[in-house]
Design an enzyme around this catalytic site. Sequence first.
Site, PDB file in Angstrom:
ATOM      1  N   GLU A 246       0.877  -1.174   0.000  1.00 27.42           N
ATOM      2  CA  GLU A 246       0.000   0.000   0.000  1.00 27.42           C
ATOM      3  C   GLU A 246       0.912   1.222   0.000  1.00 27.42           C
ATOM      4  O   GLU A 246       1.715   1.382   0.920  1.00 27.42           O
ATOM      5  CB  GLU A 246      -0.904   0.027   1.249  1.00 27.42           C
ATOM      6  CG  GLU A 246      -1.990  -1.015   1.254  1.00 27.42           C
ATOM      7  CD  GLU A 246      -2.995  -0.860   0.128  1.00 27.42           C
ATOM      8  OE1 GLU A 246      -3.046   0.221  -0.500  1.00 27.42           O
ATOM      9  OE2 GLU A 246      -3.711  -1.831  -0.134  1.00 27.42           O
ATOM     10  N   GLU A 379       3.373  13.149  -4.774  1.00 28.63           N
ATOM     11  CA  GLU A 379       2.768  13.185  -3.443  1.00 28.63           C
ATOM     12  C   GLU A 379       3.595  14.077  -2.521  1.00 28.63           C
ATOM     13  O   GLU A 379       4.789  13.830  -2.323  1.00 28.63           O
ATOM     14  CB  GLU A 379       2.709  11.769  -2.873  1.00 28.63           C
ATOM     15  CG  GLU A 379       1.955  11.696  -1.574  1.00 28.63           C
ATOM     16  CD  GLU A 379       1.856  10.268  -1.068  1.00 28.63           C
ATOM     17  OE1 GLU A 379       2.872   9.565  -1.081  1.00 28.63           O
ATOM     18  OE2 GLU A 379       0.743   9.881  -0.655  1.00 28.63           O
TER      19      GLU A 379
END
Length: 478
Positions: A246, A379
């Site tokens: 993840e 990000e």
Amino acid sequence: MTVFNNLIAGEWVGGDATDNINPSDSDTVIGRYVRGSKADAKNAIAAAKAAFPAWSRSNPMARHAVLRKAADEITARKEELGHLLASEEGKTLAEGIGETVRAAQIFDFFAGEALRLAGEVLPSVRPGVTVEITREAVGVVGLITPWNFPIAIPAWKLAPALCYGNTVVIKPADLTPGCTWALVDILHRAGLPEGVLNLVMGRGSVVGETIVQSPDVDAISFTGSVGTGSKIAEASVRQMRKFQLEMGGKNPLVVLDDADLDVAVDCAVNGAFFSTGQRCTASSRLIVTDAIHDRFVAAVIARLGGLTVDNAVKDGTDIGPVVDQSQLDQDMEYIEVARGEGAKLAFGGERLNRETPGFYLQPALFTETTNAMRLNREEVFGPVAGVIRVKDYDEALSVANDTAFGLSAGICTASLKHACDFKRNSEAGMVMVNLPTAGVDFHVPFGGRKGSSYGAREQGRYAAEFYTTVKTAYQSAG
Ligand code: NDP
């Protein structure tokens, strides 16, 4: 100063320790936590391997009882653990307690699942033969976790791993070992046999690498950055080992002209800036159609102006500090990059000083951004978001999907047609309509697509996909 040791083969093992610093008050040390060595990691893996045969065949009631007991203790101590979380990670106290309650719910859910592991029995196409399809534990599982959800992420890996009969070596982020230490202490006292659960705190380059390179680790569940995830994937493929990743997100929140403005502002402010924006599900790209754009931006700025950024455990704080100096430097760098790319800083972006010395940053909202800017492609992992103006729904959908990531996506609209279309055509693993992009319930699958995730989903019943392996067995009446 209390020193918190590693748990290896049922013993608390000491070693070199490091300070766990409070990001809201960087002069304060929460505790000293041992940094394990390669030898510690190898011993932990050996202990987990030795404990596997008995634990994987243990009575499901034994597994149920441990997980239920852990859930009860976490619930009873939610304020204290929430305070620890807020102190080591910088989330507000309310967010810290909320995350702790979530951890308890996860253990409670998997306590039940331990008693519900079902298989299938099918008639074979051969007469007199039946086929059983069952699920068995995978083996020794390595769990490697990040700093941003220091109790929920360890919980959503530990609970299913133990529930289905695996043995575990867990390595939390070096920056926030406290919550995982507390969870492991709770599980250990709840009655886990020695070696079933091993904790090795320390650096990724030492402890994490040793877990990843070990041929005795049968599966790895990892949450963290794309860079580390790729390394784990390469090493795991070489070993033909199961793995689950993840990773990051660059999540879009689409706001259409017909959206309820208050709902849209709530979703944007919560999704982009709460938890200091340090969420893989943060809506860092706000994609807004023309007719509502200016009203939406003005309302978001007004809301941000009323938020208090301060010490995470102080009454009235809405947004706590950034986790540490290096993350703060990264946030400030992206603010400069966005400015350099021609984005307009419409609010915030300044370092703040508070009564206690910490890594405080005013949430930053950029307008006049394009989806091609680095701000909207990479990000940031901080309280920094960009508004992208689009003409209509079709352009909004296309911009939302134009990203290397695919974790979560949201839309604010009153149109059933557009809501349904977005649910169907968004290229994200999780879709929210008139809700913030952050978080899903503990009993449903969590995960994404593209560069955000790899492998089976986490949480809920879907966790069995990763933490068990399927066996097909035939039997003839003879
Ligand atoms: P990192 O990848 O740096 O670290 C994650 C974990 O991996 C840490 O425990 C770290 O150890 C460890 N690690 C680092 N290097 C190695 C290595 N070579 N081998 C094995 N383990 C290693 O990520 P961050 O801690 O910076 O976490 C932030 C990231 O996590 C963000 O990108 C965010 O999007 C992502 N994230 C994703 C979520 C999701 O579900 N998709 C949820 C939450 C976060 P240490 O740091 O102790 O050295």
